[in-house]
Scaffold this motif. Structure first.
Motif, PDB file in Angstrom:
ATOM      1  N   ASP A   1      45.834  40.813  34.541  1.00 21.24           N
ATOM      2  CA  ASP A   1      45.785  39.351  34.605  1.00 21.24           C
ATOM      3  C   ASP A   1      46.580  38.836  35.798  1.00 21.24           C
ATOM      4  N   PHE A   2      47.744  39.410  36.037  1.00 24.46           N
ATOM      5  CA  PHE A   2      48.597  38.975  37.143  1.00 24.46           C
ATOM      6  C   PHE A   2      47.920  39.197  38.491  1.00 24.46           C
ATOM      7  N   PHE A   3      47.439  40.418  38.730  1.00 27.60           N
ATOM      8  CA  PHE A   3      46.843  40.724  40.028  1.00 27.60           C
ATOM      9  C   PHE A   3      45.500  40.021  40.215  1.00 27.60           C
ATOM     10  N   TYR A   4      44.752  39.851  39.139  1.00 28.25           N
ATOM     11  CA  TYR A   4      43.485  39.122  39.240  1.00 28.25           C
ATOM     12  C   TYR A   4      43.739  37.674  39.636  1.00 28.25           C
ATOM     13  N   THR A   5      44.753  37.067  39.027  1.00 28.32           N
ATOM     14  CA  THR A   5      45.054  35.661  39.303  1.00 28.32           C
ATOM     15  C   THR A   5      45.615  35.457  40.697  1.00 28.32           C
ATOM     16  N   THR A   6      46.540  36.298  41.117  1.00 28.15           N
ATOM     17  CA  THR A   6      47.256  36.070  42.365  1.00 28.15           C
ATOM     18  C   THR A   6      46.577  36.656  43.596  1.00 28.15           C
ATOM     19  N   LEU A   7      45.776  37.706  43.424  1.00 31.35           N
ATOM     20  CA  LEU A   7      45.237  38.402  44.589  1.00 31.35           C
ATOM     21  C   LEU A   7      43.722  38.339  44.737  1.00 31.35           C
ATOM     22  N   SER A   8      42.988  38.090  43.660  1.00 27.12           N
ATOM     23  CA  SER A   8      41.525  38.157  43.752  1.00 27.12           C
ATOM     24  C   SER A   8      40.912  36.919  44.389  1.00 27.12           C
ATOM     25  N   GLY A   9      41.584  35.766  44.276  1.00 29.77           N
ATOM     26  CA  GLY A   9      40.995  34.520  44.767  1.00 29.77           C
ATOM     27  C   GLY A   9      39.791  34.088  43.968  1.00 29.77           C
ATOM     28  N   SER A  10      39.688  34.588  42.727  1.00 35.17           N
ATOM     29  CA  SER A  10      38.519  34.302  41.880  1.00 35.17           C
ATOM     30  C   SER A  10      38.861  33.487  40.647  1.00 35.17           C
ATOM     31  N   GLY A  11      40.035  32.898  40.627  1.00 31.60           N
ATOM     32  CA  GLY A  11      40.390  32.065  39.491  1.00 31.60           C
ATOM     33  C   GLY A  11      41.482  32.680  38.640  1.00 31.60           C
ATOM     34  N   LEU A  12      41.624  32.179  37.424  1.00 34.48           N
ATOM     35  CA  LEU A  12      42.663  32.632  36.512  1.00 34.48           C
ATOM     36  C   LEU A  12      42.181  33.812  35.682  1.00 34.48           C
ATOM     37  N   GLY A  13      43.103  34.724  35.379  1.00 35.46           N
ATOM     38  CA  GLY A  13      42.814  35.782  34.428  1.00 35.46           C
ATOM     39  C   GLY A  13      42.733  35.217  33.024  1.00 35.46           C
TER      40      GLY A  13
END
Length: 321
Positions: A20-32
């Motif tokens: 959830d952390f890396f998806y939210t902060t690094l993916s640029g695709s929204g919130l986990g």
């Protein structure tokens, strides 16, 4: 058996929160999925406080959401790693070689994640030594990535407020905005419409990459995105239905399309955080309704805009004044 359960639960928590952390902060695709639930819950708390303390509490809306997310990331990482250490209590000892108790393991876990490195406790097995090293690095990454993410959010917030100020500068109701755009020279009006389209597109991109921007609002209605976006959209509808529509026909469509795309994405991705509309506003409510084509797209635009207005404690009467 109990130790195995603690290990599995701890690893599961760590995998979920780190994803959830890396998806939210690094993916640029929204919130986990965890961050999204936390953000919505934090916003509901702010709205509850608004009923008690008034609209001034809205100044803390975005801050509350951001701090809530950061708190959950740190807490879940702390708990997950603590459970992993607790699966083998003898693996952590103090400087005298005595096995750490529950509170001491919790303390040890905290200073590993914070990279404090006190040194009065240490792991005794190769597995936990490597694990401790990994989470010391991870703690550093967690805090630096969080700060980088929030700096990007601050930049996106500045662009959002610039868009709000630009629209507000055109007028305080749809008729004024449409009249002002119509009174400008063609070249200046085209430039204004192009600038607005670029700003709306930029905000839509930021909104998708950093959704916490959605939760930032202001106590003053004039500084709210919903109010100004609704005024602009209605003004464009008036211009398209005006006698001079041929003057703007080609130039208006890209901006209207950009706004509608943003509104549809907002409706899809933030449905849980925006109030439902049981009785959508009727076309006859607007004094200029006869000059606007009240098709299904127009109804949908107003439905989403009404949800956005209600989410900031506003209504259509604030738009048309």
């Amino acid at each position: 058996m109990e130790n195995t359960i603690l290990l599995l639960v701890g690893v599961t928590i760590l995998v979920l929160v780190l994803f959830d952390f890396f998806y939210t902060t690094l993916s640029g695709s929204g919130l986990g999925f965890i961050s999204k639930k936390v953000a919505v819950s934090a916003e509901k708390l702010v709205k509850f406080l608004v009923k008690i303390m008034g609209r001034n509490i809205l100044k803390l809306s975005g801050l509350t959401v951001n701090l809530s997310m950061l708190f959950i990331w740190i807490t879940l990482t702390w708990v997950g790693l603590f459970l992993v250490y607790s699966s083998n209590p003898e693996a952590i000892v103090n400087a005298q070689g005595d096995t750490a108790d529950v509170w001491e393991r919790l303390y040890f876990t905290g200073y590993i994640i914070s990279t404090l490195g006190m040194g009065n406790f240490y792991p005794t097995t190769p597995f936990f030594e490597i694990l401790t090293n990994c989470f010391a690095f991870l703690g550093f990454i967690l805090f630096t990535s969080s700060m980088t993410y929030f700096i990007s959010v601050a930049s996106a917030l500045v662009q959002k407020r610039t868009l709000i100020k630009t629209i507000h500068g055109l007028g305080t109701n749809p008729q004024t905005i449409s009249e002002k755009l119509n009174s400008f020279s063609s070249s200046y009006s085209y430039q204004q419409l192009l600038n607005l389209q670029e700003m709306v597109d930029q905000h839509a991109v930021n909104h998708h990459a950093y959704p916490v921007v959605h939760f930032y609002t202001r106590p003053e209605p004039k500084d709210c995105l919903s109010l100004n976006m609704a005024r602009l959209d209605e003004a464009l509808s008036i211009l398209i239905g005006s006698e001079n529509k041929s003057k703007f026909q080609k130039e208006l469509q890209p901006l209207r399309s950009a706004i509608y795309t943003f509104l549809q994405n907002l409706d899809s991705n933030f449905s849980r955080s925006m109030p439902k509309v049981k009785n959508p506003v009727q076309a006859s409510y607007f004094g200029y309704h006869q000059s606007i084509k009240n098709d299904e797209e127009q109804k949908d635009r107003r439905r989403i805009l009404e949800r956005l207005l209600k989410s900031e404690g506003l209504k259509w009467s604030d738009v048309v004044q």
